[in-house]
Scaffold this active site. Structure first.
Site, PDB file in Angstrom:
ATOM      1  CG  ASP A  70      -5.836 -29.926  -9.542  1.00 26.90           C
ATOM      2  OD1 ASP A  70      -5.354 -30.596  -8.783  1.00 26.90           O
ATOM      3  OD2 ASP A  70      -5.064 -29.787 -10.609  1.00 26.90           O
ATOM      4  CG  HIS A  71      -6.226 -34.480 -10.453  1.00 26.91           C
ATOM      5  ND1 HIS A  71      -5.877 -34.807 -11.573  1.00 26.91           N
ATOM      6  CD2 HIS A  71      -5.426 -33.434 -10.275  1.00 26.91           C
ATOM      7  CE1 HIS A  71      -5.150 -34.283 -12.125  1.00 26.91           C
ATOM      8  NE2 HIS A  71      -4.755 -33.327 -11.304  1.00 26.91           N
ATOM      9  CG  HIS A 122      -2.738 -30.872 -15.082  1.00 30.38           C
ATOM     10  ND1 HIS A 122      -1.693 -30.162 -14.470  1.00 30.38           N
ATOM     11  CD2 HIS A 122      -3.895 -31.152 -14.171  1.00 30.38           C
ATOM     12  CE1 HIS A 122      -1.890 -30.340 -13.212  1.00 30.38           C
ATOM     13  NE2 HIS A 122      -3.126 -30.664 -12.907  1.00 30.38           N
TER      14      HIS A 122
END
Length: 313
Positions: free
Chosen positions: A67-68, A269
């Site tokens: 997800d990064h 986040h």
């Protein structure tokens, strides 16, 4: 200098939040943009903003969870088609070089600009006459980095009003004096530009943390930061789950900001388990401890003001 929050979610895309990416626009400072993380569909999010991919000069990756980083191959490829010709440097933990090069090679992608990939550990990862970027490890399930961006003090301003009060007329001499040089006026007076320049303007400090539990390095990175960007994956009542998954809660992010003496806290986040209606509650949990809390939302723009000459606040 300003933030554009391209993605503020955790783990997987949600209807209201895409996965993590932050643009730090340094258009006035250096005419460029720095990205911090590049989750899936970051380039789609950019299309909804004024951020220009060709202006992206550096990308700082905090860690290698998908997800990064899953947005990197698409963004790097598209940048070639969007007028990007200047060199781009990607900083990140060990493995980022292999991930990028394999993605580009397997997909047959050819970039029209120089790409530099620097695998980093702790310490100073970038420095020039304007900025220093320092990295330190955090406490996460895999190696995760936090970044501290320190703007070096800016030169003071020319004291124009004082010069005018002393009979110095505006014109080319002002530029000479601004450079700290000595000039001789028509009336014979000799003045030194250094005597007519205000004190240097204090540089700003930005801290952007990767995924982490509360840890001492987060406090070091966030010390006296003007803005601390901190993950808040879970609500206050789910601290045990946060610890088990190597994440932080809204309250823990606030406690870090408070202990570090940060001026503003941006929560990001956020787990997809929380709905948009939960956002105000989550922010309230943090604000109860740290008043200057901002709940990050996708596509939110946040200005980072200069220090005034009269005050360091």
């Amino acid at each position: 200098m300003d933030f554009v929050l391209l993605g503020t979610g955790a783990g997987v895309p949600a209807k209201a939040r895409n996965v993590t990416s932050i643009a730090l626009q340094l258009l006035e400072e250096r005419g460029t943009v720095w990205l911090f993380d590049c989750g899936e569909a970051t380039q789609h999010q950019i299309l909804k903003t004024a951020v220009k991919p060709r202006k992206v000069e550096k990308i700082f990756i905090t860690h290698l969870h998908g997800d990064h980083i899953f947005g990197l191959p698409g963004f790097l490829s598209s940048r070639s088609f969007q007028g990007g010709v200047d060199k781009l440097t990607v900083y990140g933990p060990q493995g980022i070089d292999s991930f990028i090069k394999t993605s580009l090679q397997v997909s047959g992608t050819h970039l029209k600009y120089p790409l530099e990939i620097i695998e980093i550990e702790e310490g100073t990862v970038f420095e020039d006459e304007q900025f220093t970027v320092t990295a330190m490890s955090l406490d996460h399930g895999i190696y995760s980095i936090g970044y501290r961006v320190v703007e070096k003090d800016r030169p003071g301003s020319l004291l124009v009003d004082r010069l005018r009060s002393e009979g110095v007329k505006p014109g080319p001499l002002f530029k000479v004096l601004k450079n700290g040089q000595t000039v001789c006026l028509d009336d014979g007076r000799v003045i030194n530009g250094k005597d007519y320049i205000s004190a240097p303007k204090k540089g700003r400090i930005i801290t952007i943390l990767g995924d982490t539990r509360m840890c001492s390095n987060a406090l070091i990175l966030a010390e006296s930061a003007d803005f601390l960007v901190h993950e808040a994956t879970f609500s206050a009542e789910e601290s045990e789950m946060a610890s088990a998954y190597y994440h932080s809660t809204t309250v823990q992010a606030a406690e870090t900001a408070l202990k570090a003496g940060a001026k503003h806290l941006i929560l990001t986040h956020i787990s997809s388990r929380y709905t948009p209606e939960d956002a105000e509650r989550l922010k309230g949990e943090s604000k109860a401890i740290f008043a200057n809390t901002i709940m990050g939302e996708d596509l939110m723009a946040i200005k980072v003001p200069l220090y005034s000459e009269e005050s360091d606040s």
